[in-house]
Design an enzyme around this catalytic site. Structure first.
Site, mmCIF file in Angstrom:
data_model
loop_
_atom_site.group_PDB
_atom_site.id
_atom_site.type_symbol
_atom_site.label_atom_id
_atom_site.label_comp_id
_atom_site.label_asym_id
_atom_site.label_seq_id
_atom_site.Cartn_x
_atom_site.Cartn_y
_atom_site.Cartn_z
ATOM 1 C CE1 TYR A 71 -3.223 -2.841 0.872
ATOM 2 C CE2 TYR A 71 -4.570 -0.645 0.917
ATOM 3 C CZ TYR A 71 -4.530 -2.272 0.882
ATOM 4 O OH TYR A 71 -5.758 -2.801 0.870
ATOM 5 C CE LYS A 121 1.795 -18.141 -2.043
ATOM 6 N NZ LYS A 121 1.110 -19.347 -1.978
ATOM 7 C CG ASP A 144 -1.917 -20.721 -0.229
ATOM 8 O OD1 ASP A 144 -1.430 -20.449 0.563
ATOM 9 O OD2 ASP A 144 -1.341 -21.217 -1.268
ATOM 10 C CG ASP A 149 -8.145 -5.060 1.808
ATOM 11 O OD1 ASP A 149 -8.912 -4.420 2.458
ATOM 12 O OD2 ASP A 149 -7.903 -5.109 0.522
ATOM 13 C CG ASP A 195 -13.588 -7.220 2.584
ATOM 14 O OD1 ASP A 195 -13.545 -6.264 3.558
ATOM 15 O OD2 ASP A 195 -14.282 -6.806 1.549
HETATM 16 C C1 IPM Z 1 -10.327 -1.285 4.000
HETATM 17 C C2 IPM Z 1 -10.468 -0.745 2.460
HETATM 18 C C3 IPM Z 1 -9.493 -0.040 2.138
HETATM 19 C C4 IPM Z 1 -8.353 -0.692 2.058
HETATM 20 C C5 IPM Z 1 -9.744 0.432 0.546
HETATM 21 C C6 IPM Z 1 -10.921 1.529 0.390
HETATM 22 C C7 IPM Z 1 -8.475 1.269 -0.010
HETATM 23 O O1 IPM Z 1 -10.836 -1.797 1.686
HETATM 24 O O2 IPM Z 1 -10.277 -0.580 4.874
HETATM 25 O O3 IPM Z 1 -10.295 -2.369 4.250
HETATM 26 O O4 IPM Z 1 -7.807 -1.397 1.065
HETATM 27 O O5 IPM Z 1 -7.420 -0.582 2.999
HETATM 28 MG MG MG Z 2 -10.917 -3.730 2.767
#
Ligand code: IPM
Ligand code: MG
Length: 387
Positions: free
Chosen positions: A148, A198, A230, A254, A258
């Site tokens: 990032y 990884k 993975d 990240d 999710d």
């Molecule tokens: C998160 C989001 C952000 C990230 C995006 C919106 C850039 O997905 O906070 O998890 O990848 O960090």
């Molecule tokens: Mg995210």
């Protein structure tokens, strides 16, 4: 006029942002104010234009002076930023840049994403109920390093020959501070750390493993295991209850967070905290936000789920403002509202009258939480009353 626990001001900067952000932040503010009225504190709120709305107003996702002003508060409560209006990949100014400016600029290197399954929401999870019993994990994501923040070059070259470059740097101290935090947090939970990388491919991952093993010697009471990302992605849905604390680099965190969030039934119910090293009068400075995005498709309709933001505000009260009492009361009130069958549209089918659930909007859900804060208080008083 504004008193905190020690007669000092509790200053919270809010960033409503884009899409449903303003609606869920407004809901959480009402809940915090109501909790303040019950527990005897007043929050001094300030508001900043950040994200797509700031691009429209100022031409940048966040102004430098607003990063500084947010950083001078005790905590930040953020809704969401972004939306289709500003998502052209060729654009040089994008709403997400505000997140990186806040994370990097304020040194918020530790992103904590707790994932637990509320029993009343088990039916909303795509996983079989028997897999959900005991799910209670904390993802500790490194937030200010890795790909990032590494050097990059945007695509260049002629048609058919274009190339682009991203780089993934990690320095030892960036790994050590987040891994140490993960071990400390594990001690307050089930004393297990899973470090995800990884290492069969990436040099940075091999450094993560070395540094983690070294730090682990300071925590002989905590069980450590290393997992490839993975394989971790697969185990998260096969045996989610096996995880306690997961610590990992920025990009893997990240993605895995999710994935883990879906286990809880809805992205809409999960909170997060991003912390650094700065301490305030009342606790640790941090930025708190739901893990869902700006959901532009449902914005402005008062139907977004405010639970993720309300629970983020509870984390804010606990960690940055030193108000464990109000945080616990808010969490209990959310839990009670869910137990009683109140839902936002993402968590129930409004056309099915047989499920015993009542679908209400964002504002009404916040009101339901506020009413149950009073119940919590009354229950405490009753329990504590002399017989
Ligand atoms: C998160 C989001 C952000 C990230 C995006 C919106 C850039 O997905 O906070 O998890 O990848 O960090
Ligand atoms: Mg995210």
């Amino acid at each position: 006029m504004i008193d905190g626990p020690a007669g000092t001001t509790l200053r919270v900067a809010t960033i409503p942002g884009d899409g449903v952000g303003p609606e869920v932040v407004a809901a959480a503010r009402r809940v915090v104010d109501a909790a303040g009225a019950r527990f005897g504190f007043v929050v001094d709120w300030t508001e900043f234009l950040v994200g797509g709305v700031a691009i429209d107003a100022f031409g940048v996702a966040i102004r430098d002076e607003d990063v500084a002003a947010c950083g001078a508060a005790d905590a930040i409560l953020l809704g969401a930023v972004g939306g289709p209006k500003w998502s052209d990949p060729a654009a040089t100014v994008r709403p997400e840049q505000a997140l990186f400016a806040l994370r990097g600029g304020l040194g918020l290197f530790a992103n904590l994403r707790p994932v637990a399954v509320h029993p009343a929401l088990a039916g909303a999870s795509p996983l079989r109920p028997e897999l959900l019993a005991g799910v209670d994990m904390l993802i500790v994501r490194e937030l200010t390093g890795g790909v990032y923040f590494g050097d990059r070059s945007e695509a260049s070259g002629g048609p058919g020959e274009r190339s682009a470059l991203d780089t993934l740097p990690y320095a030892e101290h960036e790994i050590a501070r987040i891994v140490r935090l993960a071990f400390e947090l594990a001690r307050t939970r089930r004393s297990m750390v899973t470090q995800v990388d990884k290492a069969n491919v990436l040099a940075t991952s091999r450094l993560w493993r070395q540094v983690t093993d070294e730090i682990a010697t300071e925590y002989p009471d905590v069980r450590l295991n290393h997992q490839l990302v993975d394989s971790c992605a697969m185990l998260l849905v096969r045996r989610p209850a096996d995880f306690d604390v997961i610590v990992t680099e920025n990009l893997f965190g990240d993605i895995l967070s999710d994935e883990a969030a879906v286990i809880a039934g809805s992205l809409g119910v999960l909170p997060s905290a991003s912390l650094g090293e700065r301490r305030t009068e009342h606790g640790i400075f941090g930025l708190y936000e739901p893990i869902h995005g700006s959901a532009p498709d449902i914005a402005g309709r008062d139907i977004a789920n405010p639970i993720g933001t309300i629970l983020s505000a509870a984390m804010l009260l606990r960690t940055s403002l030193g108000r464990e009492d109000a945080a616990a009361a808010i969490e209990a009130a959310v839990s009670r509202a869910l137990d009683e069958g109140w839902r936002t549209a993402d968590l129930a089918d409004p056309t099915d009258p047989s499920d015993g659930l009542v679908v209400i909007g964002t504002t009404a859900f916040a009101t339901a939480i506020i009413e149950r804060l009073a119940i919590h208080e009354n229950a405490r008083e009753t329990a504590g009353a002399p017989s």
